[in-house]
Write a protein that holds these residues in place. Structure first.
Motif, PDB file in Angstrom:
ATOM      1  N   TYR A   1       0.952  -1.202  -0.039  1.00  0.00           N
ATOM      2  CA  TYR A   1      -0.177   0.091   0.004  1.00  0.00           C
ATOM      3  C   TYR A   1       0.751   1.241  -0.080  1.00  0.00           C
ATOM      4  O   TYR A   1       1.961   1.259   0.472  1.00  0.00           O
TER       5      TYR A   1
ATOM      6  N   GLY B   1      -5.998  -0.156   3.779  1.00  0.00           N
ATOM      7  CA  GLY B   1      -4.752   0.147   3.036  1.00  0.00           C
ATOM      8  C   GLY B   1      -5.005   0.727   1.565  1.00  0.00           C
ATOM      9  O   GLY B   1      -6.352   0.615   1.030  1.00  0.00           O
TER      10      GLY B   1
ATOM     11  N   ARG C   1      -4.080   2.204  -2.161  1.00  0.00           N
ATOM     12  CA  ARG C   1      -3.016   2.038  -3.519  1.00  0.00           C
ATOM     13  C   ARG C   1      -3.983   2.341  -4.760  1.00  0.00           C
ATOM     14  O   ARG C   1      -5.183   1.963  -4.769  1.00  0.00           O
TER      15      ARG C   1
END
Length: 88
Positions: free
Chosen positions: A49, A62, A64
Motif C-alpha cells: 500500500y 490500505g 493504493r
C-alpha cells in the motif's frame, strides 16, 4: 467522513506492539517472533500500500492506485489512536 492517513512511521507508532493484532495468525494469536519481525512486517504492508487510512468508524484500510481496501473493521479506538499519532 473524516479519515486519517498514516505513513510508514505513523503506522509503526499506531501499531506499536501490534496492539490490534494486525500481524496475528488465523487463530488470533501473535505469530512466533512477532515482536522481532514487526519492522519487516510493516515494510511488507508499505510495499503493498501507499499508505494506511483510518476512518472515524474505526475501520482500517490500505490505499493504493486511488482505491481503499478494507484491512480491519470496527477496531476499538483505532481512530482515536491514529489521531493521537498524527498530533504528536
Amino acid at each position: 467522513m473524516e479519515e486519517i492517513k498514516l505513513n510508514k512511521e505513523d503506522f509503526k507508532l499506531f501499531y506499536r506492539d501490534d496492539q490490534f493484532g494486525y500481524f496475528y495468525d488465523e487463530d488470533g494469536d501473535p505469530t512466533e517472533n512477532a515482536t522481532n519481525e514487526f519492522d519487516s512486517k510493516v515494510e511488507e504492508v508499505y510495499e503493498k500500500y501507499e499508505y494506511i487510512v483510518v476512518d472515524c468508524q474505526d475501520n482500517i484500510y490500505g490505499f493504493r492506485n486511488g482505491k481503499k481496501e478494507i484491512e480491519m473493521s470496527g477496531v476499538m479506538e483505532a481512530y482515536d489512536i491514529a489521531r493521537e499519532v498524527k498530533e504528536r
